[in-house]
Design a protein around this motif. Structure first.
Motif, PDB file in Angstrom:
ATOM      1  N   TRP A  68     -16.544 -14.066  18.420  1.00  0.00           N
ATOM      2  CA  TRP A  68     -16.589 -14.375  16.990  1.00  0.00           C
ATOM      3  C   TRP A  68     -17.215 -15.745  16.776  1.00  0.00           C
ATOM      4  CZ3 TRP A  68     -15.398 -10.392  13.938  1.00  0.00           C
ATOM      5  CH2 TRP A  68     -14.580  -9.373  14.468  1.00  0.00           C
ATOM      6  N   LYS A  69     -18.050 -15.851  15.761  1.00  0.00           N
ATOM      7  CA  LYS A  69     -18.714 -17.120  15.469  1.00  0.00           C
ATOM      8  C   LYS A  69     -17.711 -18.162  14.989  1.00  0.00           C
ATOM      9  CE  LYS A  69     -23.352 -15.359  14.603  1.00  0.00           C
ATOM     10  NZ  LYS A  69     -24.488 -15.232  13.644  1.00  0.00           N
ATOM     11  N   GLU A  70     -16.724 -17.720  14.242  1.00  0.00           N
ATOM     12  CA  GLU A  70     -15.643 -18.607  13.798  1.00  0.00           C
ATOM     13  C   GLU A  70     -14.325 -17.949  14.202  1.00  0.00           C
ATOM     14  OE1 GLU A  70     -16.064 -20.513   9.857  1.00  0.00           O
ATOM     15  OE2 GLU A  70     -17.764 -19.142   9.578  1.00  0.00           O
ATOM     16  N   PRO A  71     -13.800 -18.316  15.378  1.00  0.00           N
ATOM     17  CA  PRO A  71     -12.596 -17.659  15.912  1.00  0.00           C
ATOM     18  C   PRO A  71     -11.432 -17.594  14.931  1.00  0.00           C
ATOM     19  CG  PRO A  71     -13.553 -19.099  17.558  1.00  0.00           C
ATOM     20  CD  PRO A  71     -14.311 -19.348  16.292  1.00  0.00           C
ATOM     21  N   GLU A  72     -11.275 -18.640  14.125  1.00  0.00           N
ATOM     22  CA  GLU A  72     -10.149 -18.645  13.183  1.00  0.00           C
ATOM     23  C   GLU A  72     -10.369 -17.637  12.044  1.00  0.00           C
ATOM     24  OE1 GLU A  72     -13.169 -21.564  11.731  1.00  0.00           O
ATOM     25  OE2 GLU A  72     -12.229 -21.031  13.649  1.00  0.00           O
ATOM     26  N   LYS A  73     -11.623 -17.160  11.895  1.00  0.00           N
ATOM     27  CA  LYS A  73     -11.927 -16.173  10.867  1.00  0.00           C
ATOM     28  C   LYS A  73     -12.268 -14.806  11.471  1.00  0.00           C
ATOM     29  CE  LYS A  73     -13.583 -19.540   7.466  1.00  0.00           C
ATOM     30  NZ  LYS A  73     -14.724 -19.950   6.600  1.00  0.00           N
ATOM     31  N   ALA A  74     -11.895 -14.611  12.724  1.00  0.00           N
ATOM     32  CA  ALA A  74     -12.134 -13.319  13.374  1.00  0.00           C
ATOM     33  C   ALA A  74     -11.434 -12.217  12.592  1.00  0.00           C
ATOM     34  CB  ALA A  74     -11.619 -13.357  14.812  1.00  0.00           C
ATOM     35  N   LEU A  75     -12.129 -11.135  12.354  1.00  0.00           N
ATOM     36  CA  LEU A  75     -11.559 -10.053  11.545  1.00  0.00           C
ATOM     37  C   LEU A  75     -10.303  -9.482  12.193  1.00  0.00           C
ATOM     38  CD1 LEU A  75     -14.800  -8.209  10.363  1.00  0.00           C
ATOM     39  CD2 LEU A  75     -13.446  -9.946   9.177  1.00  0.00           C
ATOM     40  N   THR A  76     -10.267  -9.456  13.513  1.00  0.00           N
ATOM     41  CA  THR A  76      -9.083  -8.934  14.205  1.00  0.00           C
ATOM     42  C   THR A  76      -7.899  -9.887  14.099  1.00  0.00           C
ATOM     43  OG1 THR A  76     -10.032  -9.843  16.252  1.00  0.00           O
ATOM     44  CG2 THR A  76     -10.346  -7.484  15.830  1.00  0.00           C
ATOM     45  N   LYS A  77      -8.193 -11.148  13.812  1.00  0.00           N
ATOM     46  CA  LYS A  77      -7.112 -12.119  13.586  1.00  0.00           C
ATOM     47  C   LYS A  77      -6.655 -12.069  12.131  1.00  0.00           C
ATOM     48  CE  LYS A  77      -5.947 -17.011  14.213  1.00  0.00           C
ATOM     49  NZ  LYS A  77      -6.440 -18.338  14.689  1.00  0.00           N
ATOM     50  N   LEU A  78      -7.603 -11.902  11.231  1.00  0.00           N
ATOM     51  CA  LEU A  78      -7.262 -11.808   9.814  1.00  0.00           C
ATOM     52  C   LEU A  78      -6.538 -10.506   9.496  1.00  0.00           C
ATOM     53  CD1 LEU A  78     -10.572 -13.155   8.227  1.00  0.00           C
ATOM     54  CD2 LEU A  78      -8.403 -14.376   8.474  1.00  0.00           C
ATOM     55  N   TYR A  79      -6.930  -9.434  10.205  1.00  0.00           N
ATOM     56  CA  TYR A  79      -6.339  -8.111   9.967  1.00  0.00           C
ATOM     57  C   TYR A  79      -5.883  -7.505  11.293  1.00  0.00           C
ATOM     58  CZ  TYR A  79      -9.213  -8.886   5.809  1.00  0.00           C
ATOM     59  OH  TYR A  79      -9.801  -9.431   4.693  1.00  0.00           O
ATOM     60  N   PRO A  80      -4.792  -7.999  11.861  1.00  0.00           N
ATOM     61  CA  PRO A  80      -4.316  -7.480  13.150  1.00  0.00           C
ATOM     62  C   PRO A  80      -3.729  -6.081  13.000  1.00  0.00           C
ATOM     63  CG  PRO A  80      -2.718  -8.998  12.246  1.00  0.00           C
ATOM     64  CD  PRO A  80      -3.911  -9.059  11.336  1.00  0.00           C
ATOM     65  N   ARG A  81      -3.774  -5.351  14.068  1.00  0.00           N
ATOM     66  CA  ARG A  81      -3.134  -4.033  14.066  1.00  0.00           C
ATOM     67  C   ARG A  81      -1.636  -4.222  14.276  1.00  0.00           C
ATOM     68  NH1 ARG A  81      -4.480   0.434  18.570  1.00  0.00           N
ATOM     69  NH2 ARG A  81      -2.868  -0.702  19.673  1.00  0.00           N
ATOM     70  N   LYS A  82      -0.844  -3.494  13.507  1.00  0.00           N
ATOM     71  CA  LYS A  82       0.609  -3.613  13.598  1.00  0.00           C
ATOM     72  C   LYS A  82       1.185  -2.311  14.133  1.00  0.00           C
ATOM     73  CE  LYS A  82       0.743  -6.829   9.687  1.00  0.00           C
ATOM     74  NZ  LYS A  82       1.257  -7.068   8.314  1.00  0.00           N
ATOM     75  N   ASP A  83       1.832  -2.411  15.284  1.00  0.00           N
ATOM     76  CA  ASP A  83       2.427  -1.240  15.909  1.00  0.00           C
ATOM     77  C   ASP A  83       3.907  -1.162  15.582  1.00  0.00           C
ATOM     78  OD1 ASP A  83      -0.021  -0.763  17.055  1.00  0.00           O
ATOM     79  OD2 ASP A  83       0.473  -1.783  18.933  1.00  0.00           O
ATOM     80  N   GLY A  84       4.425   0.055  15.612  1.00  0.00           N
ATOM     81  CA  GLY A  84       5.858   0.266  15.391  1.00  0.00           C
ATOM     82  C   GLY A  84       6.397   1.213  16.435  1.00  0.00           C
ATOM     83  N   GLU A  85       7.671   1.509  16.340  1.00  0.00           N
ATOM     84  CA  GLU A  85       8.308   2.424  17.274  1.00  0.00           C
ATOM     85  C   GLU A  85       8.866   3.615  16.507  1.00  0.00           C
ATOM     86  OE1 GLU A  85      11.260   0.342  19.404  1.00  0.00           O
ATOM     87  OE2 GLU A  85       9.854  -0.970  20.471  1.00  0.00           O
ATOM     88  N   THR A  86       8.872   4.766  17.170  1.00  0.00           N
ATOM     89  CA  THR A  86       9.427   5.972  16.569  1.00  0.00           C
ATOM     90  C   THR A  86      10.634   6.419  17.367  1.00  0.00           C
ATOM     91  OG1 THR A  86       8.030   7.420  17.895  1.00  0.00           O
ATOM     92  CG2 THR A  86       7.124   6.669  15.802  1.00  0.00           C
ATOM     93  N   MET A  87      11.269   7.474  16.905  1.00  0.00           N
ATOM     94  CA  MET A  87      12.430   8.005  17.612  1.00  0.00           C
ATOM     95  C   MET A  87      12.045   8.510  18.998  1.00  0.00           C
ATOM     96  SD  MET A  87      14.989   7.581  15.619  1.00  0.00           S
ATOM     97  CE  MET A  87      16.216   8.700  16.282  1.00  0.00           C
ATOM     98  N   ASP A  88      10.786   8.944  19.138  1.00  0.00           N
ATOM     99  CA  ASP A  88      10.293   9.456  20.418  1.00  0.00           C
ATOM    100  C   ASP A  88       9.652   8.307  21.175  1.00  0.00           C
ATOM    101  OD1 ASP A  88       9.150  10.693  22.542  1.00  0.00           O
ATOM    102  OD2 ASP A  88       8.106  12.251  21.397  1.00  0.00           O
ATOM    103  N   ASP A  89      10.217   7.965  22.331  1.00  0.00           N
ATOM    104  CA  ASP A  89       9.705   6.827  23.100  1.00  0.00           C
ATOM    105  C   ASP A  89       8.283   7.049  23.571  1.00  0.00           C
ATOM    106  OD1 ASP A  89      12.090   5.514  22.774  1.00  0.00           O
ATOM    107  OD2 ASP A  89      12.939   6.224  24.669  1.00  0.00           O
TER     108      ASP A  89
END
Length: 272
Positions: free
Chosen positions: A176-197
């Motif tokens: 990224w040209k500006e690491p602090e403005k990296a799209l993956t940093k601005l919009y991170p993926r958020k994982d969760g857990e389900t009843m099925d491991d």
């Protein structure tokens, strides 16, 4: 249907079962072996045809590649016509970055043709310095795999191939040209857990570019791009592929099945 969803057998059902000549068919070990061998041979021939088809198509795909490069924003438009891809690319910043995409290519693994590397070629843009972003689906041969080819180049390892077991999606570093403005940093993926491991749930896909920087490809986006969008790129660009209609038909089939038998397990669909 009886209360509680329990089905009652019709009168005489047991008698009919006892007299049914197809109800107690047994398969001998020898016959089971014959069926396995026949199934394996068909699978071998399908692999031969798949590999031959890819070889025959390659010159035409290379010629198409040069044509597509002359069409303004061909690939951004074609990709966004796919519902799964557009779900990944919802942020306006992602779409702006995608607008600099000028070429997409799929390189098949020379050892296992079902594995591949996606290559996204970008012109100069304000987001990152890479001119190509890659997503590799690496073939991991099982220990002691038989890799001796037959006359058609097919190995026992190829016949025993399992995508879940033998393939590992790889992460790719974006500069990224500006690491602090990296799209993956601005919009991170958020994982969760389900009843099925064994079943991961993604709460928020975040930026499209998480697809490259994170190894797991939970919803098989890469497979969709390589096997559907890439192969029918022009049809996608022209809007001639309606993948939503396919999903709708599948849901209608499920509804019809439920009307017949409410206790029949529903097929498990990918989460997006």
């Amino acid at each position: 249907m009886a209360k509680g969803g329990v089905k009652r057998a019709s009168p005489g059902a047991d008698d009919e079962k006892d007299s049914n000549p197809l109800s107690n068919v047994e398969l001998s070990e020898e016959d089971a072996k014959k069926l396995t061998e026949a199934q394996r041979e068909l699978g071998r021939l399908e692999l031969v045809m798949d590999i031959l088809s890819q070889q025959k198509l390659l010159p035409a795909l290379e010629k198409r590649r040069e044509v597509l490069k002359t069409i303004e924003k061909f690939w951004p438009v074609a990709l966004m016509k796919n519902s799964l891809f557009s779900f990944y690319c919802q942020h306006s910043a992602d779409q702006l970055a995608l607008s600099y995409l000028e070429d997409v290519w799929v390189t098949r693994d020379s050892t296992e043709h079902r594995c591949f590397t996606l290559e996204f070629y970008f012109k100069e843009n304000p987001f990152f310095t890479n001119n190509v972003l890659k997503k590799q689906y690496k073939y991991i041969a099982p220990p002691n795999a038989d890799t001796k080819p037959d006359a058609d180049g097919i190995t026992a390892a190829m016949l025993d191939f399992s995508w879940e077991r033998d393939v590992e999606a790889q992460a790719f570093k974006i500069d990224w040209k500006e690491p602090e403005k990296a799209l993956t940093k601005l919009y991170p993926r958020k994982d969760g857990e389900t009843m099925d491991d064994d079943d991961d749930e993604i709460i928020d896909m975040g930026s499209l570019f998480n697809f490259f920087e994170l190894a797991p490809d939970t919803n098989d986006l890469g497979v969709t791009i390589a096997n559907e969008i890439f192969s029918e790129a022009i049809e996608h660009f022209l809007g001639e592929v309606d993948d939503d209609e396919v999903d709708s038909d599948e849901e209608d089939d499920d509804d019809d099945a439920e009307e017949i038998d409410l206790e029949k397990p529903r097929s498990k669909k990918q989460k997006v």
